[in-house]
Design a protein around this motif. Structure first.
Motif, PDB file in Angstrom:
ATOM      1  N   GLY A  94      62.769 -55.040 -15.784  1.00  0.00           N
ATOM      2  CA  GLY A  94      63.178 -53.918 -17.283  1.00  0.00           C
ATOM      3  C   GLY A  94      61.998 -55.007 -18.236  1.00  0.00           C
ATOM      4  O   GLY A  94      61.130 -53.639 -18.436  1.00  0.00           O
ATOM      5  N   THR A  95      61.888 -55.573 -18.692  1.00  0.00           N
ATOM      6  CA  THR A  95      61.375 -56.332 -19.164  1.00  0.00           C
ATOM      7  C   THR A  95      59.896 -56.077 -19.452  1.00  0.00           C
ATOM      8  O   THR A  95      59.267 -54.670 -20.711  1.00  0.00           O
ATOM      9  CB  THR A  95      61.825 -57.645 -20.226  1.00  0.00           C
ATOM     10  N   PHE A  96      59.175 -56.488 -18.581  1.00  0.00           N
ATOM     11  CA  PHE A  96      58.552 -56.238 -18.822  1.00  0.00           C
ATOM     12  C   PHE A  96      57.025 -54.951 -18.538  1.00  0.00           C
ATOM     13  O   PHE A  96      56.145 -54.604 -19.299  1.00  0.00           O
ATOM     14  CB  PHE A  96      58.120 -56.964 -17.581  1.00  0.00           C
ATOM     15  N   ASN A  97      58.161 -54.496 -17.701  1.00  0.00           N
ATOM     16  CA  ASN A  97      58.038 -53.305 -17.006  1.00  0.00           C
ATOM     17  C   ASN A  97      58.290 -52.271 -18.623  1.00  0.00           C
ATOM     18  O   ASN A  97      57.073 -50.830 -18.404  1.00  0.00           O
ATOM     19  CB  ASN A  97      58.634 -52.383 -15.891  1.00  0.00           C
ATOM     20  N   LEU A  98      58.455 -51.934 -18.663  1.00  0.00           N
ATOM     21  CA  LEU A  98      59.017 -51.161 -20.098  1.00  0.00           C
ATOM     22  C   LEU A  98      57.400 -51.153 -21.325  1.00  0.00           C
ATOM     23  O   LEU A  98      57.547 -50.464 -21.801  1.00  0.00           O
ATOM     24  CB  LEU A  98      60.333 -51.433 -20.581  1.00  0.00           C
ATOM     25  N   LYS A 102      55.639 -48.665 -22.769  1.00  0.00           N
ATOM     26  CA  LYS A 102      54.945 -48.072 -23.861  1.00  0.00           C
ATOM     27  C   LYS A 102      53.443 -48.262 -24.110  1.00  0.00           C
ATOM     28  O   LYS A 102      52.904 -47.559 -25.263  1.00  0.00           O
ATOM     29  CB  LYS A 102      55.809 -49.641 -24.923  1.00  0.00           C
ATOM     30  N   ARG A 103      52.953 -49.144 -22.839  1.00  0.00           N
ATOM     31  CA  ARG A 103      51.635 -49.637 -23.466  1.00  0.00           C
ATOM     32  C   ARG A 103      50.559 -47.820 -22.896  1.00  0.00           C
ATOM     33  O   ARG A 103      49.592 -47.941 -23.100  1.00  0.00           O
ATOM     34  CB  ARG A 103      50.618 -50.282 -23.199  1.00  0.00           C
ATOM     35  N   TRP A 125      70.512 -51.000 -25.892  1.00  0.00           N
ATOM     36  CA  TRP A 125      69.423 -49.973 -26.963  1.00  0.00           C
ATOM     37  C   TRP A 125      68.056 -49.600 -26.228  1.00  0.00           C
ATOM     38  O   TRP A 125      67.706 -48.751 -26.253  1.00  0.00           O
ATOM     39  CB  TRP A 125      69.201 -50.661 -28.200  1.00  0.00           C
ATOM     40  N   ARG A 126      68.711 -50.200 -24.890  1.00  0.00           N
ATOM     41  CA  ARG A 126      67.251 -50.601 -24.089  1.00  0.00           C
ATOM     42  C   ARG A 126      66.909 -48.795 -23.444  1.00  0.00           C
ATOM     43  O   ARG A 126      65.950 -49.022 -23.268  1.00  0.00           O
ATOM     44  CB  ARG A 126      66.775 -51.349 -22.844  1.00  0.00           C
ATOM     45  N   ILE A 127      68.520 -48.165 -23.471  1.00  0.00           N
ATOM     46  CA  ILE A 127      68.035 -46.735 -23.308  1.00  0.00           C
ATOM     47  C   ILE A 127      66.875 -45.925 -23.707  1.00  0.00           C
ATOM     48  O   ILE A 127      65.845 -44.873 -23.303  1.00  0.00           O
ATOM     49  CB  ILE A 127      68.605 -46.070 -22.632  1.00  0.00           C
ATOM     50  N   LYS A 128      66.837 -46.619 -25.326  1.00  0.00           N
ATOM     51  CA  LYS A 128      65.730 -45.364 -25.998  1.00  0.00           C
ATOM     52  C   LYS A 128      64.134 -45.721 -25.865  1.00  0.00           C
ATOM     53  O   LYS A 128      63.750 -44.365 -25.828  1.00  0.00           O
ATOM     54  CB  LYS A 128      66.421 -46.216 -27.352  1.00  0.00           C
ATOM     55  N   GLY A 129      64.208 -47.000 -25.242  1.00  0.00           N
ATOM     56  CA  GLY A 129      62.591 -47.250 -24.186  1.00  0.00           C
ATOM     57  C   GLY A 129      62.680 -46.363 -23.448  1.00  0.00           C
ATOM     58  O   GLY A 129      61.403 -46.229 -23.565  1.00  0.00           O
ATOM     59  N   GLN A 149      71.587 -38.417 -18.404  1.00  0.00           N
ATOM     60  CA  GLN A 149      71.189 -37.320 -18.286  1.00  0.00           C
ATOM     61  C   GLN A 149      72.047 -37.234 -19.696  1.00  0.00           C
ATOM     62  O   GLN A 149      71.315 -35.921 -20.228  1.00  0.00           O
ATOM     63  CB  GLN A 149      72.245 -36.133 -17.148  1.00  0.00           C
ATOM     64  N   LYS A 150      72.942 -37.719 -20.763  1.00  0.00           N
ATOM     65  CA  LYS A 150      74.075 -37.430 -21.557  1.00  0.00           C
ATOM     66  C   LYS A 150      72.641 -38.021 -22.706  1.00  0.00           C
ATOM     67  O   LYS A 150      72.748 -37.024 -24.198  1.00  0.00           O
ATOM     68  CB  LYS A 150      74.725 -38.162 -21.713  1.00  0.00           C
ATOM     69  N   GLU A 151      71.833 -38.799 -22.442  1.00  0.00           N
ATOM     70  CA  GLU A 151      70.446 -39.333 -22.877  1.00  0.00           C
ATOM     71  C   GLU A 151      69.616 -38.006 -23.713  1.00  0.00           C
ATOM     72  O   GLU A 151      68.232 -38.253 -23.640  1.00  0.00           O
ATOM     73  CB  GLU A 151      69.874 -40.691 -22.937  1.00  0.00           C
ATOM     74  N   GLY A 152      69.652 -36.744 -22.363  1.00  0.00           N
ATOM     75  CA  GLY A 152      68.082 -36.044 -21.930  1.00  0.00           C
ATOM     76  C   GLY A 152      66.831 -37.061 -21.079  1.00  0.00           C
ATOM     77  O   GLY A 152      65.853 -36.450 -20.838  1.00  0.00           O
ATOM     78  N   ILE A 153      67.603 -37.431 -20.067  1.00  0.00           N
ATOM     79  CA  ILE A 153      66.348 -38.079 -19.611  1.00  0.00           C
ATOM     80  C   ILE A 153      66.715 -37.828 -17.754  1.00  0.00           C
ATOM     81  O   ILE A 153      67.827 -37.223 -17.620  1.00  0.00           O
ATOM     82  CB  ILE A 153      66.935 -40.255 -19.820  1.00  0.00           C
ATOM     83  N   ASN A 154      65.045 -37.701 -17.843  1.00  0.00           N
ATOM     84  CA  ASN A 154      64.933 -36.980 -16.236  1.00  0.00           C
ATOM     85  C   ASN A 154      65.605 -38.122 -15.461  1.00  0.00           C
ATOM     86  O   ASN A 154      64.761 -38.912 -15.028  1.00  0.00           O
ATOM     87  CB  ASN A 154      63.354 -36.360 -16.381  1.00  0.00           C
TER      88      ASN A 154
END
Length: 372
Positions: A94-98, A102-103, A125-129, A149-154
């Protein structure tokens, strides 16, 4: 021609990547696939941008962290300016991939994340990214669907890859004969982890516990699993001073025919649960990291069987509880307390009931093809 780039960070991710790439090639032979991976991705006829060993070697030093950031920038620059794929598939890590995701934001390159960060366990908080930089999450646990789904993420639930990919139990008599083991004696197998830091903090206590158990119960046989991604030099550095049999490259077979298991926390616990083998989970790390973990965790359970079922099925010996006395006590119960053992095996059956029987890799491939 459509182009896909896959990023994995370690051996397990490479296994998943290889299966997804193989199915993609079967469904559309014209798809071009490149990525960061290993032998499994290579066997699936993907071009290897760099080996995933460059990722798994990272640790906690400043130099290693800087190397990590440099590789992340190099990969993103390559994707944006040279390869220009239609879709990037991030697998775990996750850390590297997110950071790569972002880039890529705003470039028009679609980003899918298969086996996303376990934000339900810690660092929520990573769910925001994820919401900001990932176009679709391909999750593997049913309880993750509602959260995204609650966060509106596909989100698309693919099922857990182990359900279809885990081999049948090995033939106990054949395995024992191959490795010079006695079928009339109980076998306890130790899985000290697949990372150097795990061997450093766990191996010595695991081996001490095994020696104490064998002294008290001479009939017990012990085997130690050698993770295939660890070099012999690194493994031998931490697994020494013992004549226990070391088994390399047969992890799942060893899991399936053991009578009890002593495990580092991780996916191996889920594999053991699906084979319904009684186990204990042990884990210890630097105290400063453990205290930091306590500040960011979202749930108290550590092992996947306990998290999936919501029950305390598997004993979790974490940090201060991680000692030879507790390991010996729990392992003796697993072997010699008949009523407890029967109940343990029955409870582990709930794990598979909670998971879907979908073929995870095919679900991922189908979602990718729909998006191209």
């Amino acid at each position: 021609m459509k182009k896909i780039f896959i990023i994995t960070g370690e051996y397990s991710g490479d296994m998943h990547a290889g299966r997804v790439a193989e199915i993609l090639k079967q469904k559309n032979p014209d798809i071009e696939i490149e990525g960061i991976g290993g032998e499994n991705l290579k066997k699936a006829r993907a071009k290897i941008y760099c080996d995933h060993s460059k990722m798994s070697g990272f640790g906690f030093s400043i130099k290693m962290a800087l190397d990590h950031i440099a590789l992340e920038k190099k990969v993103a620059d390559y994707l944006l300016n040279s390869y220009k794929p239609d879709l990037v598939l991030l697998i775990d890590y996750g850390t590297f991939n997110l950071r790569v995701a972002k880039r890529l934001k705003g470039s028009g390159i679609k980003v899918f994340h298969y086996i996303p960060p376990q934000v339900w366990a810690s660092r929520k908080w990573r769910i925001k990214g994820i919401k900001k930089y990932v176009d679709e999450v391909l999750c593997i646990f049913p309880f993750e669907i509602e959260m995204y789904q609650k966060e509106g993420i596909n989100v698309h639930y693919c099922g857990h890859p182990l359900i279809k990919q885990l081999p049948e139990k090995a033939d106990r008599e054949q395995f024992f004969a191959k490795h010079g083991l006695d079928t009339t004696r109980p076998l306890v197998s130790i899985f000290p982890g697949s990372r150097t830091i795990e061997l450093r903090f766990l191996a010595n206590t695991f081996i001490k516990s095994a020696k104490q158990l064998q002294k008290k119960h001479p009939e017990i046989q012990f085997c130690i699993s050698h993770a295939p991604n660890l070099s012999d030099d690194i493994f031998d550095k931490y697994i020494n001073g013992t004549d226990f049999k070391v088994i390399k490259g047969e992890n799942q077979a060893l899991l399936s025919i053991s009578d009890s298991l002593i495990l580092a926390s991780g996916t191996v616990a889920l594999e053991a649960a699906l084979y319904q083998i009684p186990m204990i989970i042990g884990y210890k790390g630097p105290w400063i990291l453990y205290l930091a973990y306590l500040l960011v965790r979202c749930i108290k359970k550590v092992s996947l069987p306990n998290i999936i079922t919501g029950e305390d099925i598997v004993p979790e010996l974490i940090q201060a509880k991680f000692n030879t006395e507790n390991i010996c006590y729990e392992t003796e119960k697993n072997l010699y307390n008949k009523e407890y053992r029967i109940g343990f095996i029955k409870a582990l059956g709930m794990v598979k009931e909670k998971l879907s029987d979908k073929y995870s890799a095919e679900e991922v491939a189908n979602e990718i093809i729909k998006a191209l």
